[in-house]
Scaffold this motif. Sequence first.
Motif, PDB file in Angstrom:
ATOM      1  N   GLN B 127       0.831  -1.209   0.000  1.00 50.28           N
ATOM      2  CA  GLN B 127       0.000   0.000   0.000  1.00 50.28           C
ATOM      3  C   GLN B 127       0.864   1.258   0.000  1.00 50.28           C
ATOM      4  O   GLN B 127       0.353   2.354  -0.184  1.00 50.28           O
ATOM      5  N   ASP B 129       4.280   3.734  -1.148  1.00 47.41           N
ATOM      6  CA  ASP B 129       4.944   4.024  -2.426  1.00 47.41           C
ATOM      7  C   ASP B 129       6.178   3.141  -2.568  1.00 47.41           C
ATOM      8  O   ASP B 129       6.857   2.849  -1.575  1.00 47.41           O
ATOM      9  N   GLN B 243      -0.236  10.334   1.153  1.00 47.28           N
ATOM     10  CA  GLN B 243       0.279   8.974   1.269  1.00 47.28           C
ATOM     11  C   GLN B 243       1.593   8.932   2.045  1.00 47.28           C
ATOM     12  O   GLN B 243       1.888   7.970   2.743  1.00 47.28           O
ATOM     13  N   GLY B 359      -5.812   2.138   4.513  1.00 43.03           N
ATOM     14  CA  GLY B 359      -4.454   2.659   4.337  1.00 43.03           C
ATOM     15  C   GLY B 359      -3.670   2.645   5.633  1.00 43.03           C
ATOM     16  O   GLY B 359      -4.173   2.248   6.685  1.00 43.03           O
ATOM     17  N   GLN B 363      -4.990   6.581   6.953  1.00 45.40           N
ATOM     18  CA  GLN B 363      -4.846   7.475   5.796  1.00 45.40           C
ATOM     19  C   GLN B 363      -6.201   7.931   5.260  1.00 45.40           C
ATOM     20  O   GLN B 363      -6.384   9.087   4.913  1.00 45.40           O
TER      21      GLN B 363
END
Lengths: 153, 377, 165
Positions: B127, B129, B243, B359, B363
């Motif tokens: 999830q 980057d 994110q 998230g 998130q």
Amino acid sequence: MKAPTSVEPMSQRMTVQFPYKRSTGEVTGRFLAGLKEQKKIWGRRIAGQGVVVPPNSYSEVDAKSGGEWVEVKDEGTITAVGIVAKPVADLHPSDASFAYVLVKLDGADTSLAHIVKDRLGELKVGARVKAVWAPDGERKGTIRDIACFQLVG
Amino acid sequence: MSKLRNVAIVGFAQAPIVADDPHRTAPEMLYPVVKQALKNANVERKDIDYQCAGSSDYIDGRAFSFSQVMEVMGAWPPVQDSHVEMDAIWAAHLVWVKMQAEECDTAIIAGFGKVSEGSPMHVLNLQLDPFYHASLGLDHVSTSALQASAYMAKAGVDDAGLAEVAARNRAAGAKNPDTQLRQAVSAAELQKTPFVTSPLREGYLPPIGETATCLVLAAEGKAEKMCDKPVWIHGVDHRIELQTIGARDLTSSASTKLAAKNAFAMAGVKGVNDAQVVELGSTTPVEELILRDALGLSSGLGGKADGPVVNPSGSPLCANPLMNTGLLRLAEGFRQLSGRAGERAVSGAKRAVVHASAGHCLQQNIVWVLGTERRWA
Amino acid sequence: MEPPKERVKFIQTDLVLPYHYYAGDYKALYLRALKDKKILGSKCSATGKVFVPPLMSSPDAHAPCEEIVELPDKGIVTTFCVVNVPVYGRDIELPYVVASVALDGADVSIYGLVQECKAEDVEMGTRVQAVWKPDGERQGDHTDIKYFKPTGEPKAPLESFIHRL
């Protein structure tokens, strides 16, 4: 014959692998080149976010592109820390207990995620840490070109 | 707020939440649940206009995983079907929007995920980057631990404070026959459990678990025929944050705050204290404390004596079957307001606030307001 | 000063994800039965349709399939294709036939190779029979049926299997 009940379970272990080669783009690619070639940590001054490290090519706040390069120190202050007791194979970057940290590098307005491997008992929010660089010739242009951070003093 | 369509929850069913069901595949777990949910709503599959599921390919370990459950949700004659790669509570939101657009009057929402067949730590790493975070091996427990340490340093909460929150949820879970951990454990005992990723101990984290869930939604006119006590949706909103975990304030939840403000406005309520029940999708004690702050619940660990009851289900700390965890919060709101909560029923409950999250480090957050009466005349 | 103009263009991120898949009771029963040269299906409680491998519920009627039935290892080729290029991991003399085989009594087809004949001799409606691995070599998986071979019986007329295509 009636529907199966209490059949001995049948199962199979399988490792699924996806080999991905990911394009870095202009900003991430140059940030990684800075780690590899210069042993320097670069951020981007982005409107609404300040100096963002690690940098993006856009603002996460308003999605506008732009910004200018700003060099930040490879030393900073821990803003969060979690110590992994039992690392998981094929996932975590160490076989022995280690710590994840968020570090606000001097000159940056956001925190960089990384790891600390030593003196785990002394880690706390507010502690000062400095980057330990992977040796020349071993830096590959990834975030792991910073081998880890370690406590200062 | 302009007048919207009254939509209600009219049925729910779930499979038992277990660490691992070695006898059934995900669709085989879901099939009897769908049949039971339809039965609970007094309808046949042909009476349902629309279906939507929430699941994750990486959790199930197969591409296009949603396609395996279409048949067990009902696929013929050709049905209207959709899917979200999110917790099924977001599928419920999508269906609610569809109903506002008058594209359907009745719908089933399903959640499924064979969590035991994969490694949640490996999967939830994805999830993040790929350049700056996933490549460090960060998993959801580690990011939760980072958030916990930041919050504890700022708010002055200590290990005992976390244990107290966890113990209260475990005590509530002991009264919930549909959750996974059903034994009350004292704060002192939880404080003796080992650290997984400090400051989070084993006792402050949910167990690994899996289930299948199915919720039935219906618009006014049909809802009343499907349920003796339909539970009406008065307001809903969801918001997402940055994110990059190091680029946002992990010690507060701006997205929950905004989603709640909008949901409360839609519902025409002043705030969270207008509800008698609050069900939070908190997977750590620190998430609960942050959410309490964001929603405007008294931030003290016990909450105000006259405030709403928080997490009567025992919260995700007692069961966190991924892709179903959020929908189970909505189900708890339904059970509490429709007289289906058994021993843990909050007496006189007429309004509930339900939250769920997706998230890392809260998130993305969704907030619902539910009520026993129709919202719009 | 700025970071190098020459950027790092790619990073390699190889995902390695461990899984432990369960077959579920229906498929476990089916696969284990192959070891005993038995092919199992399940019967829909609403329509009577027989699914092979067995399913818990019928895709079209949304009804439970609680009855397990045994099927013969004979059937007909419904559709087929002729493979003319080598496929990785499959060492069979080209050209060969991959067919959709409707076992007698089943309402859906299973897939298999057709061997012991020329590719051009296979037609829609050709009657075939399973050729099993010998006793002691069957493992309880889908390779236990090595292939199907023509039985030499008269070809089935299209009307008899068009609903099973």
